[in-house]
Design an enzyme around this catalytic site. Structure first.
Site, short mmCIF file in Angstrom:
data_model
loop_
_atom_site.label_atom_id
_atom_site.label_comp_id
_atom_site.label_asym_id
_atom_site.label_seq_id
_atom_site.Cartn_x
_atom_site.Cartn_y
_atom_site.Cartn_z
N SER A 101 0.81 -1.28 -0.11
CA SER A 101 0.02 0.10 0.02
C SER A 101 0.92 1.33 0.12
CB SER A 101 -0.89 0.21 1.28
OG SER A 101 -2.09 -0.87 1.08
N GLU A 119 -1.79 19.15 -3.27
CA GLU A 119 -3.03 19.41 -4.01
C GLU A 119 -3.93 18.25 -3.41
OE1 GLU A 119 -0.32 19.25 -5.64
OE2 GLU A 119 0.02 21.24 -6.84
N SER A 120 -3.49 17.45 -2.64
CA SER A 120 -4.11 16.35 -1.98
C SER A 120 -3.23 14.99 -1.96
CB SER A 120 -5.66 16.06 -2.33
OG SER A 120 -6.21 15.30 -1.46
N CYS A 125 -7.21 18.96 -6.25
CA CYS A 125 -7.85 20.09 -6.48
C CYS A 125 -7.10 21.11 -7.47
CB CYS A 125 -8.23 20.95 -5.04
SG CYS A 125 -6.60 21.38 -4.17
N HIS A 180 -3.32 0.48 -3.55
CA HIS A 180 -3.29 -0.87 -2.58
C HIS A 180 -3.36 -2.14 -3.56
CE1 HIS A 180 -4.60 1.71 0.72
NE2 HIS A 180 -5.48 2.08 -0.32
#
Ligand code: SPD
Length: 475
Positions: free
Chosen positions: A56, A63-64, A84, A69
């Site tokens: 993972s 921006e996030s 974003c 996984h």
């Protein structure tokens, strides 16, 4: 294209190799490269290896985030990318992950996040008063004050103006604000009456014939006998007028979301609206995306999308779910076509559009015409259908008959319009093909025109046969 506060793509990779899915170095390299190449800024990252297998990881970006996984025992990986950032190419990030994991097939779902919080405000038309050159100083006579109306193009990131097309107006300007959009009608000495929606120029009396003839006749001629036609948008009536030049047409559904467009066009654009009351036409004041979703399967021969650019309510008309609805609503020989923006002023939006189209019609074709009042002048259209759709496969006698009433369209243009400048091809059909190839092997019915196989369409599409081999797609 951004609609709301952010874009979130969920990608499913099936049929991956066990070793790749269990290789933390490969996954680390790929996820960092994916984020970097998409244009995001990496803040930190963390990866976890599981026993007996599976990895993972999360890459935090300004921006996030991107996360993945893997389930090596199932040959499966889940990749999420949320951003974003208006300029971040989330599809490219997924492409990079796919290059590393080489899935047998992939599925992508794009979600727009925070859409309720980011309703776009109406943009009023920008009308400015300027002094005529050479006006005397001191008190200015009214005749020296000119009124100019300007279509401004904004930077996608900052929202600041970066380009403006201005028209001198002669006479008054009518502005009507409705619940959906703001419409203005002005008059230009060169182009006659002009209709603006939310500050963007939609159509002018002077050059509308180029756009409407080319959007109607090129796809209509690629169908052997178009009887049932769907028009999404097109409330000014110009496209409908051209569609009805085809004597095979028995029924047209014109679906316009905003009744105000029809009303203002009836009042101000008499040469556009001549066919609106034809007995073969049903006008629906309705949302075109919803209409297409509920249309009976195989119920149209040709679907034409005459929308605004991808702003406000029209955004959905540039996205895969809408194209999927159109594909379903079309009969087996059906053709879908629509305006596909400027390769100059809307380069990124155009690439995004063709990537969305390519997931439904990997062999999407593109053609062009010159519309002087659209930004950049060089305007493009998509044209999609069953695999093997051949731009030169049309009845020239029929084309000659249609062309007799036209000012732009000719049988020669029918094929010539598909010969694209290289940079336009790279920004349109090459993008569609690459996006389609990425979806090869998807579940039946996904990513293919009715009765088609994605693989068949990707190999040797007509535009590919007409043009030299494409250079690699650079995003
Ligand atoms: N940039 C403007 C493109 C608008 C295309 N559709 C306008 C509607 C004309 N019938």
């Amino acid at each position: 294209m951004m609609h709301g506060l952010g874009k979130h793509i969920l990608a499913e990779f099936y049929g991956c190799d066990f070793e790749r899915l269990n290789d933390p170095e490969l996954l680390e390299r790929a996820s960092l490269e994916a984020v970097e190449r998409s244009g995001a800024t990496i803040m930190s990252h963390h990866f976890k290896v599981f026993e007996p297998q599976g990895v993972s990881g999360v890459v935090v970006i300004a921006e996030s985030h991107l996360s993945f996984h893997t389930w090596p025992e199932h040959g499966y990986a889940a990749v999420d990318y949320f951003t974003c950032g208006e300029h971040i190419d989330i599809h490219l990030a997924v492409d990079v992950m796919a290059e590393a994991l080489q899935p047998g097939h992939t599925e992508r779902t794009l979600h727009h996040r925070g859409t309720e919080l980011a309703d776009e405000p109406h943009r009023p038309p920008i009308i400015e008063e300027r002094l005529a050159p050479g006006s005397p100083s001191g008190p200015v006579p009214a005749s020296d004050v000119e009124r100019w109306i300007t279509e401004y193009h904004l930077d996608r990131g900052t929202g600041r103006r970066q380009l403006g097309y201005s028209y001198l107006t002669s006479g008054g300007v009518t502005v009507e604000r409705g619940p959906l959009q703001e419409i203005a009608v002005a008059e230009s000495p060169i182009f006659g009456r002009m209709l603006f929606i939310d500050g963007y120029l939609m159509t002018t009396e002077g050059d509308e014939f180029v756009y409407h003839e080319m959007l109607a006749h090129v796809p209509m001629l690629l169908h052997p006998s178009p009887r049932r036609v769907l028009i999404v948008g097109g409330g000014d009536g110009g496209l409908l007028r051209e569609v009805l030049r085809h004597d095979t047409v028995e029924r047209v559904d014109l679906v316009e979301i905003d009744d105000q467009v029809l009303q203002l066009s009836r009042r101000h654009l008499p040469r556009h609206v001549v066919a609106l009351d034809d007995h073969r036409v049903t006008v629906h004041i309705s949302d075109g995306a919803r209409f297409a979703r509920h249309a009976a399967e195989g119920s149209y021969d040709v679907a034409l999308v005459d929308s605004t650019d991808p702003i406000g309510a029209a955004r959905v008309l540039f996205e895969e779910p809408f194209f999927r609805s159109l594909s379903r609503a079309l009969a087996p020989e059906g053709i879908a076509a629509g305006q596909s923006l400027s390769p100059w002023v809307q380069k990124q939006e155009q690439r995004e559009l063709y990537a969305e189209l390519g997931r439904v019609w990997p062999g999407a074709l593109s053609y062009h015409a010159t519309v002087p009042t659209y930004p950049g002048g060089l305007w493009t259209f998509y044209c999609c259908g069953a695999p093997g759709l051949d731009p030169s496969g049309f009845d020239s006698a029929r084309a000659t008959r249609v062309a007799a009433g036209c000012r732009c369209y000719t049988p020669e243009l029918q094929t010539a319009a598909f010969h694209l400048p290289r940079f336009v091809r790279q920004n349109t059909v090459d993008v569609a093909r690459a996006s389609g190839a990425d979806h090869e092997g998807d579940a039946p019915g996904e990513g293919v025109a009715p009765g088609a196989s994605t693989r068949g369409q990707t190999a040797g599409s007509p535009q590919e046969r007409m043009a030299p081999p494409p250079s690699p797609v650079s995003r």
